[in-house]
Each structure stands twice: as C-alpha cells, then as structure tokens.
Design an enzyme around this catalytic site. Sequence first.
Site, PDB file in Angstrom:
ATOM      1  N   CYS B 104       0.514  -0.982   0.078  1.00 63.81           N
ATOM      2  CA  CYS B 104      -0.049  -0.177   0.005  1.00 63.81           C
ATOM      3  C   CYS B 104       0.642   1.361  -0.080  1.00 63.81           C
ATOM      4  CB  CYS B 104      -0.997   0.135   1.301  1.00 63.81           C
ATOM      5  SG  CYS B 104      -2.397  -1.105   1.098  1.00 63.81           S
ATOM      6  N   ILE B 105       2.028   1.055   0.312  1.00 61.02           N
ATOM      7  CA  ILE B 105       2.880   2.264   0.338  1.00 61.02           C
ATOM      8  C   ILE B 105       4.053   2.278  -0.849  1.00 61.02           C
ATOM      9  CG2 ILE B 105       4.668   3.576   1.694  1.00 61.02           C
ATOM     10  CD1 ILE B 105       2.966   2.349   4.072  1.00 61.02           C
TER      11      ILE B 105
END
Lengths: 175, 105
Positions: B104-105
Amino acid sequence: MNTATLTSPTADVTVAPAVPKPEPIAKIAIICSKGTLDMAYPGLILANAARMSGIDATLFFTFWGLDIISEETVDKLHVPTVGNPSMHIPTLVGGLPGMESLATTMMKKQMEKLDIPDVRELVEILDDSGAELYACRMAMDMFKRTEDDLLPQVKDIISAMDFYDKAAGAQILFI
Amino acid sequence: MTALEAAGKTIELNGEGFLLDGDQWTPELAEALAESAGMGPLSDKHWQVITFCREDAAREGQSPGLRRISKLSGVSMKELYKLFPKGPGKLAARVAGLPKPQACI
C-alpha cells in the site's frame, strides 16, 4: 434504453443491456479530523494509494487532525487506550498511567518491523507525490495555531467553503 | 482481458493492462506496454526503474511497492511521479511486466 433481443441458433434469448462500466475514480478529497495514531494512518495511506494509482488527492486537516500536520505533535501521536473497544482491555486498566505510551510504543515497533513509514515521512511522501495538504482555518484559530506551527508540506490554511472548491469533482471521505 | 500487438505477436493482458504471462516480457514489449498505458518513449531513467523492479521482483518474489523503489532504485519519489504521471505505483510494475504490487506504500 431498450432491451436487445439476440437470435441464437438454439433459442431466442432476451439479453438485458449491459450495465455501463463504472467510471474510475479520478480524484479523492479526504477530511482528516482525528489526531490519534490509528486515525492518522488511514487518511494518509488512502491518499498515498490514490496518488500511486494516478488519482488526484486533496487532504483537509481539521480539529484534532491538525496534530498530524503540526510540527510539535506529528511525532507524538498516540494510540488511545481509553474509550477504544478494539483494545480489548477494561477501560479502567487502559486509564492507568503509562498504558497509552505502552500501546503506542508497541504499535510503532510493529510498524517499524513492517517498514511502514512514520507519520512525518508519510506526509513528506504525500507532498512528493503531488497530493495537496490543507489546514482548516477555523480549527487553527480554535487551537491558536499559526502557519509557523505547521509542517512545510501544508500548502495553505483554508476555510470549509474553500475546501469544497478544492474538492470539485472529487469523492469525499471523512475520517 | 485485452490483447496487445507487439513485434508481430499477440500478447494477452488482464483487465488492468498487466501481462498475463510475465515470461513473455521483453524490452521491446516494455515500450509497447508503456504506449498502451498512454506513456511516451521510455527514457534511461524509466529503464533504471524497470531494471530495478525486475531484479527486485526476481529476488523477493513479488513486485516492489513504490516506497521500496524510491528507497532502493536511486530514483526519488518526486522523479517517479514525473516518470509515471498516471500512477507510478501500478505503472512501473506494469511496464516491467510484473503483477500489480500488493504493497500500500
């Protein structure tokens, strides 16, 4: 729209018109109103995921959310142990001195292990990604904060009406 | 599912434009994948990112997330957004012939 009738070799089949493919999200505007560690991450991560997918992202920090973008508080956000049923500890125990620090330290350690950036770095990443960060003017006045108290990545201090102008065409998310 | 015509071959893509069969990837195909994503010709900087992503995925067994690329490839986060303005998180992996990253990053 009319229903289309297809003739096949085997039978007459009536086919309903296909549902048009939904438009992809082009822009998201996120209101961050909470200043606890567990409520800071969702807004920042969702904004970052949007930018990574090519979706425009605007963030509006209001009330306790200002702590996420204030120099003095950004590194000191806490996990609440009182009034937080997900902690699964009795409220009285959660209120004992040191419990909140303990829970915060434990969560930060776990995040470090998973290489999740801290809040300050996440704000920097968002700025690099082209996301726009704004502080709420009314909350700034209430908490007696000025531009100098905010992280340099904050673009401007704006009113709620300004926020709607900036959020034109966006899906709005309140956290 | 869609298909891409490149170098006289038909290459199958999933609904999001990622290669169905990563083994089909070639540097020439990267150019075609970039074009299918609405990007112009690939620069040396693009290739620095693509090469890193492919090497990292071969080592780690998964597509690198964007923060990992910015930390380890030598291309900064800001540059990554300039190279892949329509979303570096997905597009770097897509052009490199890798699956969509899980990070997600």
